[in-house]
Enzyme design. Structure first.
Site, PDB file in Angstrom:
ATOM      1  N   HIS A   1       0.699  -1.191   0.174  1.00 58.14           N
ATOM      2  CA  HIS A   1       0.122   0.062  -0.166  1.00 58.14           C
ATOM      3  C   HIS A   1       0.790   1.227   0.066  1.00 58.14           C
ATOM      4  O   HIS A   1       1.855   1.287   0.595  1.00 58.14           O
ATOM      5  CB  HIS A   1      -0.949   0.082   1.314  1.00 58.14           C
ATOM      6  CG  HIS A   1      -0.063  -0.095   2.409  1.00 58.14           C
ATOM      7  ND1 HIS A   1       0.160  -1.604   2.651  1.00 58.14           N
ATOM      8  CD2 HIS A   1       0.173   0.657   3.675  1.00 58.14           C
ATOM      9  CE1 HIS A   1       0.667  -1.468   4.213  1.00 58.14           C
ATOM     10  NE2 HIS A   1       0.829  -0.115   4.599  1.00 58.14           N
TER      11      HIS A   1
ATOM     12  N   HIS B   1       1.098   5.130   1.425  1.00 62.82           N
ATOM     13  CA  HIS B   1       0.707   6.000   2.069  1.00 62.82           C
ATOM     14  C   HIS B   1       0.611   7.325   1.657  1.00 62.82           C
ATOM     15  O   HIS B   1       1.609   7.892   0.819  1.00 62.82           O
ATOM     16  CB  HIS B   1       1.220   6.211   3.461  1.00 62.82           C
ATOM     17  CG  HIS B   1       1.589   4.892   4.448  1.00 62.82           C
ATOM     18  ND1 HIS B   1       0.667   4.990   5.636  1.00 62.82           N
ATOM     19  CD2 HIS B   1       1.931   3.785   4.406  1.00 62.82           C
ATOM     20  CE1 HIS B   1       1.026   3.779   6.189  1.00 62.82           C
ATOM     21  NE2 HIS B   1       1.750   3.038   5.499  1.00 62.82           N
TER      22      HIS B   1
HETATM   23  P1  AMP Z   1       2.250  -0.096   7.399  1.00 62.06           P
HETATM   24  O1  AMP Z   1       2.613   0.055   8.837  1.00 62.06           O
HETATM   25  O2  AMP Z   1       2.811   0.661   6.318  1.00 62.06           O
HETATM   26  O3  AMP Z   1       2.064  -1.430   7.003  1.00 62.06           O
HETATM   27  O4  AMP Z   1       0.752   0.703   7.394  1.00 62.06           O
HETATM   28  C1  AMP Z   1      -0.740  -0.032   7.888  1.00 62.06           C
HETATM   29  C2  AMP Z   1      -1.482   1.125   7.950  1.00 62.06           C
HETATM   30  O5  AMP Z   1      -2.751   0.390   7.772  1.00 62.06           O
HETATM   31  C3  AMP Z   1      -1.133   1.589   9.150  1.00 62.06           C
HETATM   32  O6  AMP Z   1      -1.148   3.286   9.049  1.00 62.06           O
HETATM   33  C4  AMP Z   1      -2.544   1.258  10.031  1.00 62.06           C
HETATM   34  O7  AMP Z   1      -3.006   2.660  10.842  1.00 62.06           O
HETATM   35  C5  AMP Z   1      -3.511   1.099   8.963  1.00 62.06           C
HETATM   36  N1  AMP Z   1      -4.497   0.363   9.530  1.00 62.06           N
HETATM   37  C6  AMP Z   1      -4.486  -0.825  10.032  1.00 62.06           C
HETATM   38  N2  AMP Z   1      -5.768  -1.339  10.273  1.00 62.06           N
HETATM   39  C7  AMP Z   1      -6.620  -0.589   9.431  1.00 62.06           C
HETATM   40  C8  AMP Z   1      -7.849  -0.641   9.054  1.00 62.06           C
HETATM   41  N3  AMP Z   1      -8.621  -1.474   9.744  1.00 62.06           N
HETATM   42  N4  AMP Z   1      -8.660   0.429   8.282  1.00 62.06           N
HETATM   43  C9  AMP Z   1      -7.710   1.255   8.007  1.00 62.06           C
HETATM   44  N5  AMP Z   1      -6.330   1.450   7.869  1.00 62.06           N
HETATM   45  C10 AMP Z   1      -5.906   0.513   8.782  1.00 62.06           C
END
Ligand code: AMP
Ligand code: ZN
Length: 114
Positions: free
Chosen positions: A100, A102
């Site tokens: 993903h 950001h």
């Molecule tokens: P990363 O740490 O780069 O893998 O990013 C994962 C992101 O997903 C983090 O910023 C979390 O806050 C976000 N995240 C985790 N669970 C959810 C969810 N259920 N809905 C939306 N975002 C989420």
């Protein structure tokens, strides 16, 4: 992938604030925003991280960034700047192992990042 959080969100099995979708990507609001705008641009295809991306994924990766730029523009982030980030691997802060991008904006950002 039934045990992948983002696959489950894309399949509407888990609720999320979906702000954009097309045939290749979905964008949602991050549940723990790190800035006033914090979106995640997610490919529908399950790729665990950038490590697994291959030459055949070139167009998809480009598409994710074009979607990120479009969403940032729509939210007026382009005048003050915004940040696009891909965390790859737990050592870099990756916590969800479905690739993903950001999209962070709405506040100043510093360099180097933490
Ligand atoms: P990363 O740490 O780069 O893998 O990013 C994962 C992101 O997903 C983090 O910023 C979390 O806050 C976000 N995240 C985790 N669970 C959810 C969810 N259920 N809905 C939306 N975002 C989420
Ligand atoms: Zn997945």
């Amino acid at each position: 992938m039934s045990d992948c959080l983002f696959c489950r969100i894309i399949d509407r099995k888990i609720p999320a604030k979906i702000v954009y979708e097309d045939e290749r990507a979905v964008a949602i609001e991050d549940i723990h925003p790190q800035s006033p705008t914090h979106l995640l641009v997610i490919p529908r295809q399950h790729l665990p991280s950038l490590l697994e991306a291959q030459a055949g994924d070139e167009a998809l990766l480009g598409h994710l960034f074009l979607v990120a730029a479009q969403l940032a523009r729509e939210r007026g982030l382009d005048s003050k700047g915004y940040r696009t980030v891909i965390n790859t691997g737990s050592g870099a802060g990756q916590t969800v192992f479905h690739l993903h991008v950001h999209v962070l904006g709405g506040r100043p950002f510093h360099w180097p990042p933490g």
